[in-house]
Design a protein around this motif. Structure first.
Motif, PDB file in Angstrom:
ATOM      1  N   VAL A 102       0.840  -1.142   0.105  1.00 51.84           N
ATOM      2  CA  VAL A 102      -0.071   0.060  -0.008  1.00 51.84           C
ATOM      3  C   VAL A 102       0.855   1.136   0.055  1.00 51.84           C
ATOM      4  CG1 VAL A 102      -1.604   1.348   1.168  1.00 51.84           C
ATOM      5  CG2 VAL A 102      -1.804  -1.283   1.363  1.00 51.84           C
ATOM      6  N   VAL A 103       0.540   2.324  -0.786  1.00 50.39           N
ATOM      7  CA  VAL A 103       1.087   3.504  -0.979  1.00 50.39           C
ATOM      8  C   VAL A 103       0.250   4.448  -0.700  1.00 50.39           C
ATOM      9  CG1 VAL A 103       2.675   4.942  -2.270  1.00 50.39           C
ATOM     10  CG2 VAL A 103       2.560   2.501  -2.477  1.00 50.39           C
ATOM     11  N   GLY A 104       0.661   5.580   0.188  1.00 47.68           N
ATOM     12  CA  GLY A 104      -0.454   6.816   0.310  1.00 47.68           C
ATOM     13  C   GLY A 104       0.285   7.948  -0.123  1.00 47.68           C
ATOM     14  N   TYR A 105      -0.219   9.067  -0.010  1.00 39.09           N
ATOM     15  CA  TYR A 105       0.050  10.257  -0.382  1.00 39.09           C
ATOM     16  C   TYR A 105      -0.129  11.403   0.607  1.00 39.09           C
ATOM     17  CZ  TYR A 105       1.174  13.304  -4.200  1.00 39.09           C
ATOM     18  OH  TYR A 105       1.867  14.227  -5.247  1.00 39.09           O
ATOM     19  N   ASN A 106       0.946  12.306   0.557  1.00 41.95           N
ATOM     20  CA  ASN A 106       1.107  13.455   1.463  1.00 41.95           C
ATOM     21  C   ASN A 106       2.141  13.071   2.734  1.00 41.95           C
ATOM     22  OD1 ASN A 106      -0.827  15.411   0.301  1.00 41.95           O
ATOM     23  ND2 ASN A 106      -2.441  14.208   1.151  1.00 41.95           N
ATOM     24  N   ASP A 107       2.104  12.164   3.129  1.00 39.87           N
ATOM     25  CA  ASP A 107       3.119  11.578   4.351  1.00 39.87           C
ATOM     26  C   ASP A 107       2.577  12.404   5.664  1.00 39.87           C
ATOM     27  OD1 ASP A 107       5.336  10.318   5.411  1.00 39.87           O
ATOM     28  OD2 ASP A 107       6.609  11.868   5.169  1.00 39.87           O
ATOM     29  N   ILE A 108       1.629  12.206   6.164  1.00 41.30           N
ATOM     30  CA  ILE A 108       1.053  12.906   7.362  1.00 41.30           C
ATOM     31  C   ILE A 108       1.795  12.303   8.501  1.00 41.30           C
ATOM     32  CG2 ILE A 108      -1.085  13.430   6.409  1.00 41.30           C
ATOM     33  CD1 ILE A 108      -2.391  10.923   7.999  1.00 41.30           C
ATOM     34  N   PRO A 109       2.127  12.750   9.420  1.00 38.30           N
ATOM     35  CA  PRO A 109       2.790  12.313  10.794  1.00 38.30           C
ATOM     36  C   PRO A 109       2.651  11.109  11.135  1.00 38.30           C
ATOM     37  CG  PRO A 109       2.351  14.632  11.321  1.00 38.30           C
ATOM     38  CD  PRO A 109       1.714  14.146   9.862  1.00 38.30           C
ATOM     39  N   LEU A 110       1.338  10.571  11.084  1.00 37.87           N
ATOM     40  CA  LEU A 110       0.791   9.266  11.430  1.00 37.87           C
ATOM     41  C   LEU A 110       1.468   8.224  10.672  1.00 37.87           C
ATOM     42  CD1 LEU A 110      -1.070   7.583  13.335  1.00 37.87           C
ATOM     43  CD2 LEU A 110      -2.900   7.909  11.569  1.00 37.87           C
ATOM     44  N   ALA A 111       1.757   8.395   9.364  1.00 34.15           N
ATOM     45  CA  ALA A 111       2.136   7.527   8.332  1.00 34.15           C
ATOM     46  C   ALA A 111       3.293   6.664   8.714  1.00 34.15           C
ATOM     47  CB  ALA A 111       2.337   8.145   6.981  1.00 34.15           C
ATOM     48  N   ALA A 112       4.256   7.518   9.541  1.00 30.39           N
ATOM     49  CA  ALA A 112       5.510   6.834   9.789  1.00 30.39           C
ATOM     50  C   ALA A 112       5.136   5.904  11.143  1.00 30.39           C
ATOM     51  CB  ALA A 112       6.509   7.593   9.940  1.00 30.39           C
ATOM     52  N   MET A 113       4.043   6.207  11.884  1.00 33.23           N
ATOM     53  CA  MET A 113       4.016   5.480  13.136  1.00 33.23           C
ATOM     54  C   MET A 113       2.989   4.428  13.039  1.00 33.23           C
ATOM     55  SD  MET A 113       5.581   7.628  14.930  1.00 33.23           S
ATOM     56  CE  MET A 113       5.385   7.432  16.559  1.00 33.23           C
ATOM     57  N   LEU A 114       2.417   3.957  11.915  1.00 35.34           N
ATOM     58  CA  LEU A 114       1.547   3.024  12.088  1.00 35.34           C
ATOM     59  C   LEU A 114       2.148   1.430  12.335  1.00 35.34           C
ATOM     60  CD1 LEU A 114      -0.463   3.842   8.679  1.00 35.34           C
ATOM     61  CD2 LEU A 114      -1.268   4.126  10.998  1.00 35.34           C
ATOM     62  N   PRO A 115       1.506   0.445  12.817  1.00 34.98           N
ATOM     63  CA  PRO A 115       2.052  -0.630  13.001  1.00 34.98           C
ATOM     64  C   PRO A 115       2.969  -1.143  11.942  1.00 34.98           C
ATOM     65  CG  PRO A 115      -0.269  -0.741  13.760  1.00 34.98           C
ATOM     66  CD  PRO A 115      -0.002   0.745  12.955  1.00 34.98           C
ATOM     67  N   VAL A 116       2.483  -0.927  10.794  1.00 32.74           N
ATOM     68  CA  VAL A 116       3.278  -1.276   9.629  1.00 32.74           C
ATOM     69  C   VAL A 116       3.520   0.012   8.922  1.00 32.74           C
ATOM     70  CG1 VAL A 116       3.546  -2.341   7.421  1.00 32.74           C
ATOM     71  CG2 VAL A 116       2.524  -3.618   9.036  1.00 32.74           C
ATOM     72  N   PRO A 117       4.686   0.759   9.000  1.00 30.65           N
ATOM     73  CA  PRO A 117       4.822   2.185   8.699  1.00 30.65           C
ATOM     74  C   PRO A 117       4.504   2.252   7.149  1.00 30.65           C
ATOM     75  CG  PRO A 117       6.597   1.644  10.093  1.00 30.65           C
ATOM     76  CD  PRO A 117       5.921   0.297   9.829  1.00 30.65           C
ATOM     77  N   LEU A 118       3.962   3.492   6.738  1.00 31.90           N
ATOM     78  CA  LEU A 118       3.244   3.531   5.301  1.00 31.90           C
ATOM     79  C   LEU A 118       4.109   4.127   4.458  1.00 31.90           C
ATOM     80  CD1 LEU A 118       0.689   3.359   3.696  1.00 31.90           C
ATOM     81  CD2 LEU A 118      -0.015   5.477   4.442  1.00 31.90           C
ATOM     82  N   THR A 119       4.362   3.615   3.320  1.00 28.97           N
ATOM     83  CA  THR A 119       5.210   4.181   2.453  1.00 28.97           C
ATOM     84  C   THR A 119       4.136   5.411   1.856  1.00 28.97           C
ATOM     85  OG1 THR A 119       6.230   2.424   1.425  1.00 28.97           O
ATOM     86  CG2 THR A 119       5.776   3.880   0.096  1.00 28.97           C
ATOM     87  N   SER A 120       4.752   6.432   1.536  1.00 31.02           N
ATOM     88  CA  SER A 120       3.758   7.505   1.187  1.00 31.02           C
ATOM     89  C   SER A 120       4.648   8.697   0.432  1.00 31.02           C
ATOM     90  CB  SER A 120       3.381   8.576   2.257  1.00 31.02           C
ATOM     91  OG  SER A 120       2.177   9.294   2.061  1.00 31.02           O
ATOM     92  N   VAL A 121       3.884   9.418  -0.331  1.00 30.60           N
ATOM     93  CA  VAL A 121       4.600  10.508  -1.133  1.00 30.60           C
ATOM     94  C   VAL A 121       4.279  11.696  -0.395  1.00 30.60           C
ATOM     95  CG1 VAL A 121       4.409  11.815  -3.347  1.00 30.60           C
ATOM     96  CG2 VAL A 121       3.955   9.527  -3.413  1.00 30.60           C
ATOM     97  N   ARG A 122       5.574  12.377   0.024  1.00 31.57           N
ATOM     98  CA  ARG A 122       5.611  13.443   0.852  1.00 31.57           C
ATOM     99  C   ARG A 122       5.172  14.938  -0.115  1.00 31.57           C
ATOM    100  NH1 ARG A 122      10.718  13.943   4.657  1.00 31.57           N
ATOM    101  NH2 ARG A 122       9.327  12.246   5.835  1.00 31.57           N
ATOM    102  N   THR A 123       4.329  15.558   0.751  1.00 34.55           N
ATOM    103  CA  THR A 123       3.977  16.766   0.090  1.00 34.55           C
ATOM    104  C   THR A 123       4.872  17.947   0.733  1.00 34.55           C
ATOM    105  OG1 THR A 123       1.987  16.170  -0.690  1.00 34.55           O
ATOM    106  CG2 THR A 123       2.134  18.504  -0.485  1.00 34.55           C
ATOM    107  N   PRO A 124       5.437  18.995   0.223  1.00 31.78           N
ATOM    108  CA  PRO A 124       6.318  19.994   0.797  1.00 31.78           C
ATOM    109  C   PRO A 124       5.250  21.140   0.970  1.00 31.78           C
ATOM    110  CG  PRO A 124       6.644  19.972  -1.783  1.00 31.78           C
ATOM    111  CD  PRO A 124       5.838  18.787  -1.440  1.00 31.78           C
ATOM    112  N   PHE A 125       4.480  21.060   2.040  1.00 30.88           N
ATOM    113  CA  PHE A 125       3.679  21.889   2.681  1.00 30.88           C
ATOM    114  C   PHE A 125       4.251  23.405   3.161  1.00 30.88           C
ATOM    115  CE2 PHE A 125       1.576  17.986   4.131  1.00 30.88           C
ATOM    116  CZ  PHE A 125       0.440  17.948   3.533  1.00 30.88           C
TER     117      PHE A 125
END
Length: 335
Positions: free
Chosen positions: A276-299
């Motif tokens: 699973v790949v997500g998008y935006n890389d919110i802080p929770l993404a790295a803290m999930l039981p299985v850390p989420l691969t995500s596309v980081r948005t430069p807010f």
């Protein structure tokens, strides 16, 4: 982090870098409220500014001249992590420029959007930043017609000044990552079809899959809301297929979290049975039981561009390049 511009806006920082002086020196030299300095440095700075095509940002100038110093920010909802992060970035950036940001929410209702906009304007904000733009939205056109300084963030209507991430590139990075891992059966869950972000992220994913020789069927693409529950429902639908996909790209992290919940309920292990790949890389993404691969948005970069764009002419768009952050939620498919 790199940034791509449809039309590059020359800033004080650009002039300072080309002149070899500090930003404060450039600001002082180009400030037309004070008698112009005739020093060699000042003359060089003015010449370089002219050569680069620097144009003073009228909104920022207005703040320095004693306007209200308040920027109105309109978002669908602050319970959405992305919108909260976007507002915080705008508020943080505005503060560094001596301004103050206030926020109003409107859901996805165009009527509420107009009401909230008028509420902000009634409070004499110096400009508006909208994170609500729909492709069929009439509000930006109304603001353009009324001459209200405004900028769109995260989404664009293709006309008003807009600061957003390069969503097409982000969608490409996400799907290309899955292709490179060896996935051949990939599904995509997009956001609402009335948003430029959903369309662009899907377009990028399709391009990456096509490069890998993968044709994505319509049964592998679901357009839905951007909430966790929407991701959960879409995930259940995709995983109920007799031949389920081995990987899912969800066009924001809330959708991805919903997919993870659906996979877990189905007895699947994310990062083993399903990528699973997500998008935006919110802080929770790295803290999930299985850390989420995500596309980081430069807010922060998007926020700075949005403030620079207030008062700019229609058609000006800046696109900040996102970054893929690989984590444990994506692995090669099982043999």
């Amino acid at each position: 982090m790199a940034e791509q511009h449809d039309r590059h806006i020359v800033t004080l920082k650009d002039v300072a870098a080309a002149s070899g002086v500090s930003i404060s020196t450039v600001s002082r030299v180009l400030d037309d409220r004070t008698p112009p300095s005739r020093s060699a440095t000042a003359e060089r700075v003015r010449r370089i500014a002219d050569d680069l095509g620097y144009r003073r940002n009228m909104f920022a100038s207005g703040l320095r001249r004693g306007a209200t110093g308040t920027i109105g920010v309109l978002v669908p909802r602050l319970t959405d992590h992305v919108m909260a992060l976007m507002f915080e970035a705008i508020e943080r950036t505005a503060r560094t420029r001596g301004a103050f940001a206030v926020v109003a929410t409107c859901g996805d209702d165009p009527v509420e959007e107009k009401r909230a906009t008028e509420t902000l304007l009634d409070r004499n904000v110096d400009g508006l930043i909208l994170a609500t733009a729909r492709l069929d939205d009439t509000l930006p056109a109304s603001l353009r017609a009324r001459g209200v300084p405004h900028a769109l963030v995260l989404r664009t209507d293709g006309l008003s000044p807009s600061a957003l991430g390069d969503d097409e590139a982000g969608g490409y990075f996400a799907a290309r990552h899955l292709v490179d891992l060896g996935h051949r059966d990939v599904a995509v869950i997009t956001g609402p079809w009335f948003t430029s972000s959903a369309r662009d992220r899907l377009a990028g994913a399709r391009r990456a899959l096509a490069e890998g020789g993968i044709e994505i069927g319509e049964d592998r693409v679901i357009s839905t809301g951007y909430g966790i529950e929407s991701g959960h429902i879409a995930g259940r639908t995709l995983l109920a297929h007799e031949s389920r996909p081995t990987a899912i790209f969800a066009a924001n992290d809330n959708l991805a979290i919903g997919v993870v919940a659906a996979a877990t309920a189905a007895g699947l292990t994310v990062g083993q049975d399903l990528s699973v790949v997500g998008y935006n890389d919110i802080p929770l993404a790295a803290m999930l039981p299985v850390p989420l691969t995500s596309v980081r948005t430069p807010f922060d970069q998007i926020a700075a561009s949005a403030l620079d764009l207030l008062g700019e002419s229609a058609g000006t768009v800046t696109r900040a390049l996102p970054t893929l952050i690989p984590r444990a939620s994506t692995t090669a498919p099982k043999a």
